[in-house]
Design an enzyme around this catalytic site. Sequence first.
Site, PDB file in Angstrom:
ATOM      1  N   VAL A  29     -13.207   5.499 -54.729  1.00 33.36           N
ATOM      2  CA  VAL A  29     -12.162   5.980 -53.281  1.00 33.36           C
ATOM      3  C   VAL A  29     -11.181   6.374 -54.421  1.00 33.36           C
ATOM      4  CG1 VAL A  29     -11.919   5.088 -51.542  1.00 33.36           C
ATOM      5  CG2 VAL A  29     -13.956   4.169 -51.863  1.00 33.36           C
TER       6      VAL A  29
ATOM      7  N   GLU B 129     -21.145   1.044 -55.407  1.00 29.66           N
ATOM      8  CA  GLU B 129     -21.886   2.533 -54.832  1.00 29.66           C
ATOM      9  C   GLU B 129     -20.915   4.293 -54.824  1.00 29.66           C
ATOM     10  OE1 GLU B 129     -24.973   1.883 -53.052  1.00 29.66           O
ATOM     11  OE2 GLU B 129     -25.057  -0.306 -53.282  1.00 29.66           O
ATOM     12  N   ALA B 130     -19.610   4.049 -54.741  1.00 31.80           N
ATOM     13  CA  ALA B 130     -18.627   3.932 -54.936  1.00 31.80           C
ATOM     14  C   ALA B 130     -17.466   4.425 -55.362  1.00 31.80           C
ATOM     15  CB  ALA B 130     -18.679   5.091 -53.208  1.00 31.80           C
TER      16      ALA B 130
ATOM     17  N   VAL C 209      -7.439   4.680 -43.819  1.00 31.48           N
ATOM     18  CA  VAL C 209      -7.590   3.134 -42.969  1.00 31.48           C
ATOM     19  C   VAL C 209      -5.860   2.501 -43.626  1.00 31.48           C
ATOM     20  CG1 VAL C 209      -7.580   1.055 -41.383  1.00 31.48           C
ATOM     21  CG2 VAL C 209      -9.554   2.625 -42.185  1.00 31.48           C
TER      22      VAL C 209
ATOM     23  N   ASP D 257     -25.105  -3.938 -43.538  1.00 30.40           N
ATOM     24  CA  ASP D 257     -24.082  -4.680 -44.580  1.00 30.40           C
ATOM     25  C   ASP D 257     -22.743  -4.722 -44.603  1.00 30.40           C
ATOM     26  OD1 ASP D 257     -23.537  -4.861 -47.568  1.00 30.40           O
ATOM     27  OD2 ASP D 257     -23.228  -3.574 -48.442  1.00 30.40           O
TER      28      ASP D 257
ATOM     29  N   ASP E  94     -18.184   2.113 -45.010  1.00 30.68           N
ATOM     30  CA  ASP E  94     -18.913   1.558 -45.933  1.00 30.68           C
ATOM     31  C   ASP E  94     -20.457   1.864 -45.429  1.00 30.68           C
ATOM     32  OD1 ASP E  94     -20.292   1.639 -48.317  1.00 30.68           O
ATOM     33  OD2 ASP E  94     -19.962  -0.631 -48.733  1.00 30.68           O
TER      34      ASP E  94
END
Length: 282
Positions: A31, A28-29, A124, A168, A185
């Site tokens: 990064v 969905e993304a 992270v 999720d 997420d």
Amino acid sequence: MKPPKRLQSLLEEGLIDSVVRQLMSGKEAQVFVVRCGDDTRCAKVYKDATQRSFRQAVDYTENRKVKNTRQARAMAKGTRFGREATEAAWQSAEVDALYRLAGAGVRVPTPYNFCDGVLLMELVTDANGDAAPRLNDVAFSEVEARTHHATLIAEVVRMLCAGIVHGDLSEFNILLAADGPVIIDLPQAVDAAGNNHAQRMLLRDVDNLRDFFGRFAPDLLPTAYGPEIWSLFERGALLPDAVLTGRFEAAAGPVDVGGVMREIDDARAEDAARRLRMQAAS
Ligand SMILES: Nc1ncnc2c1ncn2[C@@H]1O[C@H](COP(=O)(O)OP(=O)(O)O)[C@@H](O)[C@H]1O
Ligand SMILES: [Mg+2]
């Protein structure tokens, strides 16, 4: 690297100084690792709705807060304004959840900014300062698996106490940082009290943790933390530091219809007696 288009406006605004590299591109993304002054951060660029997969299902968007009724109507009808509003609600849901969870003491990436569909947050990292691996990319000893499982069950409880179900949660959405597991997420996170699917999602999240860590520590496989947590939550008895057993007895056997009928008859008889007494008194 040459900065991607979607990060251009953040560079112009001075929110980021340079783009270092792209991390794994998820469903969905995209990064990216970015530099902001002396800090290295992480920029999550949401894909357009059309390129995304499953998570805008009604389950997740049910009871999402919208600004006004015009927005709600437009979202229901799917007009362009409505789609834009749905899109904005979807993206800001992750930012909202991150702030709420960080405030509740859950270990999530610290959010810094949300601008033009890009979420800027803490990168992270592992012990070497590199982007942390996902749990899925790490092998654990039995003892480690049990420790991380216990840590994450406690995080799930803290999230639920803050009113949020991840929705999720799995080994793909938890990173292993130098200081332990970090949950990421969250655009699909749901409101635990206002969403009819919250229970099912919580149970699935907890099952995913059990199944993953159970591969390394098989004695986790028969545990039932999910129903135990939900039943405490439902009764208003879930506390962030709840001591759990992992065992859960479903409410006893078949319903005793005869017993229920007797209770009703008793209540009727008691009520009739009360009316008689009141009549006699007046
Ligand atoms: N704050 C972060 N720090 C380090 N890596 C991250 C961070 N956020 C995301 N990632 C990496 O990017 C990947 C995709 O991010 P995620 O938020 O899971 O989006 P998607 O919806 O695409 O799955 C993650 O699996 C992880 O490897
Ligand atoms: Mg993901």
